[in-house]
Design an enzyme around this catalytic site. Structure first.
Site, PDB file in Angstrom:
ATOM      1  N   LYS A  39     -22.538  24.825-109.322  1.00 16.50           N
ATOM      2  CA  LYS A  39     -23.620  25.500-110.065  1.00 16.50           C
ATOM      3  C   LYS A  39     -23.494  25.228-111.569  1.00 16.50           C
ATOM      4  CE  LYS A  39     -22.579  29.757-108.819  1.00 16.50           C
ATOM      5  NZ  LYS A  39     -21.369  29.595-108.000  1.00 16.50           N
ATOM      6  N   ARG A  69     -25.050  38.556-108.089  1.00 19.25           N
ATOM      7  CA  ARG A  69     -24.005  38.392-107.084  1.00 19.25           C
ATOM      8  C   ARG A  69     -23.949  39.558-106.110  1.00 19.25           C
ATOM      9  NH1 ARG A  69     -20.421  34.748-110.407  1.00 19.25           N
ATOM     10  NH2 ARG A  69     -18.589  34.221-109.206  1.00 19.25           N
ATOM     11  N   ARG A  97      -9.837  21.626-109.842  1.00 22.91           N
ATOM     12  CA  ARG A  97     -10.677  21.807-111.037  1.00 22.91           C
ATOM     13  C   ARG A  97      -9.849  22.191-112.265  1.00 22.91           C
ATOM     14  NH1 ARG A  97     -15.667  26.022-111.053  1.00 22.91           N
ATOM     15  NH2 ARG A  97     -14.082  27.620-110.802  1.00 22.91           N
ATOM     16  N   ARG A 134      -8.197  27.205-114.458  1.00 15.72           N
ATOM     17  CA  ARG A 134      -8.646  28.584-114.608  1.00 15.72           C
ATOM     18  C   ARG A 134      -7.663  29.509-113.903  1.00 15.72           C
ATOM     19  NH1 ARG A 134     -15.042  29.141-113.285  1.00 15.72           N
ATOM     20  NH2 ARG A 134     -14.260  31.020-112.270  1.00 15.72           N
ATOM     21  N   ARG A 180     -12.037  35.074-103.597  1.00 17.28           N
ATOM     22  CA  ARG A 180     -13.392  34.955-104.160  1.00 17.28           C
ATOM     23  C   ARG A 180     -14.386  34.527-103.080  1.00 17.28           C
ATOM     24  NH1 ARG A 180     -12.012  30.920-108.522  1.00 17.28           N
ATOM     25  NH2 ARG A 180     -14.185  30.890-109.109  1.00 17.28           N
TER      26      ARG A 180
HETATM   27  P1  AMP Z   1     -17.690  32.365-112.114  1.00 19.66           P
HETATM   28  O1  AMP Z   1     -17.343  31.627-113.367  1.00 19.66           O
HETATM   29  O2  AMP Z   1     -19.168  32.502-111.911  1.00 19.66           O
HETATM   30  O3  AMP Z   1     -16.975  31.801-110.910  1.00 19.66           O
HETATM   31  O4  AMP Z   1     -17.143  33.846-112.305  1.00 19.66           O
HETATM   32  C1  AMP Z   1     -15.766  34.108-112.519  1.00 19.66           C
HETATM   33  C2  AMP Z   1     -15.483  35.596-112.322  1.00 19.66           C
HETATM   34  O5  AMP Z   1     -16.254  36.362-113.253  1.00 19.66           O
HETATM   35  C3  AMP Z   1     -15.863  36.158-110.970  1.00 19.66           C
HETATM   36  O6  AMP Z   1     -14.849  35.954-109.981  1.00 19.66           O
HETATM   37  C4  AMP Z   1     -16.029  37.649-111.302  1.00 19.66           C
HETATM   38  O7  AMP Z   1     -14.773  38.263-111.512  1.00 19.66           O
HETATM   39  C5  AMP Z   1     -16.705  37.580-112.671  1.00 19.66           C
HETATM   40  N1  AMP Z   1     -18.181  37.502-112.546  1.00 19.66           N
HETATM   41  C6  AMP Z   1     -18.981  36.469-112.966  1.00 19.66           C
HETATM   42  N2  AMP Z   1     -20.264  36.737-112.707  1.00 19.66           N
HETATM   43  C7  AMP Z   1     -20.298  37.946-112.106  1.00 19.66           C
HETATM   44  C8  AMP Z   1     -21.337  38.750-111.568  1.00 19.66           C
HETATM   45  N3  AMP Z   1     -22.621  38.355-111.590  1.00 19.66           N
HETATM   46  N4  AMP Z   1     -20.994  39.941-111.001  1.00 19.66           N
HETATM   47  C9  AMP Z   1     -19.712  40.370-110.979  1.00 19.66           C
HETATM   48  N5  AMP Z   1     -18.682  39.650-111.445  1.00 19.66           N
HETATM   49  C10 AMP Z   1     -18.957  38.442-112.006  1.00 19.66           C
END
Ligand code: AMP
Length: 212
Positions: A13, A88, A127, A160, A171
């Protein structure tokens, strides 16, 4: 253009929305990037979400909705934006619906990028990202330089904290238990499209362009 790129962690994404953002001149709005930035700058929000994110858990809906509400009213979002990593949960999708009404935004396109779990787990374990600008590096598409210094900004390239094997599985579990049902929310509203993300990054991008 108002677009939601949907899908499990690691489906691409971020990569695709950055490209679309350049192509269409509208911002990528990534809640994950915004939260990582808050942690990096040691803001109050950052300290509030750090441990949850490290454990691979979701941040509370009200925190995310308030972030999104502020972000999408900034001037660069006036002609559209690409949502990456949001919504989400069902309350987030409902909150977005209310925001769309409140701000008189047009209907969103919602496109899911789909990749099988075993590929996601491999991709995420490989990654790396730039700790400064967030550029993604991966051994096949965009290998990191030998000195681990970002070619775009000179920042250091790191893994990360939440890309460890155990956290990635958590996740994915959270994705299937809390996020996947957001799909039916959009399907019921006729806003759902899906593309195969288990291909070369250019092929996925061309498919996205065709749909858009
Ligand atoms: P991402 O970079 O989108 O994979 O997000 C990394 C982490 O940020 C996730 O595992 C959550 O802990 C938090 N996070 C990001 N977006 C959201 C969201 N829309 N709702 C809740 N937690 C989020």
């Amino acid at each position: 253009m108002y677009l939601i790129l949907f899908g499990a962690p690691g489906v691409g994404k971020g990569t695709q929305s950055k490209r679309l953002s350049r192509e269409f001149g509208i911002p990528q709005v990534s809640t994950g990037d915004m939260l990582r930035q808050a942690i990096k700058t040691e803001s109050e929000l950052g300290s509030q979400v750090k441990s949850r994110m490290e454990r691979g858990e979701l941040v509370p809906d009200e925190v995310i909705l308030s972030l999104i509400e502020q972000r999408i009213q900034e001037p660069d979002c006036s002609k559209g934006f690409i949502l990456d990593g949001f919504p989400r949960t069902i309350p987030q999708a409902e909150g977005l619906g209310q925001l769309m009404q409140k701000l008189s935004l047009p209907a969103f396109r919602c496109i899911e990028i789909y990749v099988p779990d075993e590929i996601i787990i491999r991709r995420l374990s490989e990654r790396k990202i730039c700790s400064s600008c967030g550029t993604d590096y991966n051994p096949i598409l965009n290998p990191e330089p030998a000195d681990h210094i970002c070619i775009k900004c000179g920042g250091s390239i790191i893994s990360r904290n939440d890309d460890t094997d155990q956290t990635v599985r958590k996740r994915l579990d959270i994705y299937y238990s809390q996020t996947a049902n957001v799909k039916s929310y959009f399907q019921q509203r006729g806003m759902w499209e899906r593309i195969d993300g288990n291909r070369n990054v250019n092929e996925v991008y061309n498919d996205l362009l065709k749909l858009i």
